[in-house]
Design an enzyme around this catalytic site. Structure first.
Site, mmCIF file in Angstrom:
data_model
loop_
_atom_site.group_PDB
_atom_site.id
_atom_site.type_symbol
_atom_site.label_atom_id
_atom_site.label_comp_id
_atom_site.label_asym_id
_atom_site.label_seq_id
_atom_site.Cartn_x
_atom_site.Cartn_y
_atom_site.Cartn_z
ATOM 1 N N SER A 53 99.393 54.721 0.488
ATOM 2 C CA SER A 53 100.109 53.460 0.712
ATOM 3 C C SER A 53 100.781 52.898 -0.525
ATOM 4 O O SER A 53 101.534 51.917 -0.423
ATOM 5 C CB SER A 53 99.171 52.411 1.299
ATOM 6 O OG SER A 53 98.950 52.662 2.666
ATOM 7 N N ALA A 54 100.554 53.480 -1.687
ATOM 8 C CA ALA A 54 101.351 53.078 -2.842
ATOM 9 C C ALA A 54 102.829 53.362 -2.586
ATOM 10 O O ALA A 54 103.703 52.784 -3.238
ATOM 11 C CB ALA A 54 100.875 53.790 -4.099
#
Length: 386
Positions: free
Chosen positions: A67-68
């Protein structure tokens, strides 16, 4: 652990914390990079390239950052707004007519970025193959009825963020979001990051996998609250359903998955690429460009959502596409904005100090928003910049 790389004078605590992560917190292979005012002051790596291998991590080894990736995708929409091609306060349906269905007519673009769109789940989850097809994903979220009235509450859109943002970019620019990132962000900035991994870069990317906390004491420090545990255990909860919008979970080492472009979850980057990207959001970066104007940075980190998160079941804070500093996701300071990757990676920028940070690892832990290894590095960084 033999740590490679260098730190500028004054940043020695970061090297010490990075080495300790291998000894005390179970890192197998990882890298961390920090920029200050556009110049690199920390560049460290160590361990093995693959979570289950023995070949050493090398300078330039890349990993999937989960999710970065969302922070990179958010920058695309902010850049389109900055260029006058996207109105953040326009209805999503103004750009994507099919989205005006099932009670989503009043959903605004800013609602998508702030996790207020109300569509963190899909009534019928997508298979990994379906999820990799941007048309299938876009059609699924366009048809989905919201779990709450858009704009009235917030909850982390763990997987659906991919198709919400990716399709909006395609509708506005006519280009796939991964291609847009390569041409307009990674290339001009000089950042080693990809959404849709080119075959020519595959040899640089290590194998990832789940790792356990090394000791019972470490596990106790990260024990979640009972309400969080219950939410993850309940198949009917928004929490479980949000993370299960792709079912079964994809094989993150599969070349086909890595070649797909899922802005919520499968970006691939080096620690330097992630840190360099964030450095370019807040200033000129050595050998590259500045992406966002100061007023756009203020938009990015202006609070849009705060309080109990209907998906993560903790208090979260979001700007436009970015997590903000808070108890659930501590960053360097209250002015920081960025995004973690579930179980490990973290990237952020801090305009006040001029710091940009990137940490990537091949060993994923059970943490969602505040991995102990990244937090150890942050504590050291606060000491170095105090």
């Amino acid at each position: 652990m033999n740590v490679s790389g260098a730190v500028a004078e004054g940043f020695e605590p970061v090297r010490e914390a990075f080495a300790a992560n291998f000894e005390l917190l179970g890192d197998r292979g990882a890298a961390v990079t920090v920029y200050r005012d556009g110049h690199k002051v920390v560049d460290l790596w160590g361990g093995t390239r693959d979570v289950d291998g023995s070949a050493p991590w090398e300078h330039g080894t890349a990993q999937i950052v989960r999710s970065a990736t969302k922070g990179v995708a958010a920058a695309v929409l902010l850049l389109l707004h900055q260029r006058g091609e996207l109105d953040l306060d326009a209805p999503v349906g103004a750009y994507w007519p099919q989205y005006k269905a099932a009670g989503k007519e009043r959903t605004l673009v800013r609602h998508l970025l702030a996790h207020r769109a109300g569509v963190p789940v899909l009534d019928r989850p997508l298979t990994p193959a379906e999820a990799a097809d941007p048309e299938r994903g876009a059609a699924a979220v366009a048809a989905q009825a919201p779990a709450w009235e858009p704009g009235t509450d917030h909850g982390y859109h763990a997987q659906t963020f991919s198709w919400l943002t990716g399709e909006l970019v395609r509708r506005i620019t006519g280009r796939p979001v991964g291609e847009w990132i390569a041409d307009e962000i990674a290339g001009p900035v000089g950042a080693d990051l990809w959404l849709g991994l080119p075959a020519a870069q595959s040899a640089r990317v290590g194998r990832v996998g789940q790792v356990n906390a090394p000791t019972q004491a470490a596990a106790l420090k990260t024990r979640p609250k009972p309400a969080v545990t219950a939410a993850y255990a309940d198949p009917a909860s928004l929490t479980r359903r949000a993370f299960a919008a792709i079912t079964p979970l994809p094989d993150e080492n599969d070349p086909a998955y890595r070649a797909a472009a899922l802005p919520a979850s499968n970006g691939i980057a080096t620690a330097d690429g992630l840190a360099r990207f964030y450095a370019s959001l807040i200033g000129e970066v050595e050998g590259g460009i500045r992406l966002l104007r100061p007023e756009t940075v203020e938009l990015a980190r202006g609070e849009q959502s705060s309080g109990p998160d209907r998906v993560l079941v903790v208090n979260t804070r979001f700007g436009l596409g970015y997590m903000l500093h808070g108890a659930a996701s501590p960053l360097l300071s209250p002015t920081s904005f960025g995004h973690p990757g579930r179980g490990g990676a973290l990237g952020f920028a801090d305009p006040e100090s001029g710091i940009a940070f990137g940490y990537v690892t091949n060993g994923f832990r059970s943490s969602v928003t505040a991995d102990p290894r990244a937090q150890a590095l942050l504590r050291a960084l606060r000491t170095a910049t105090a």
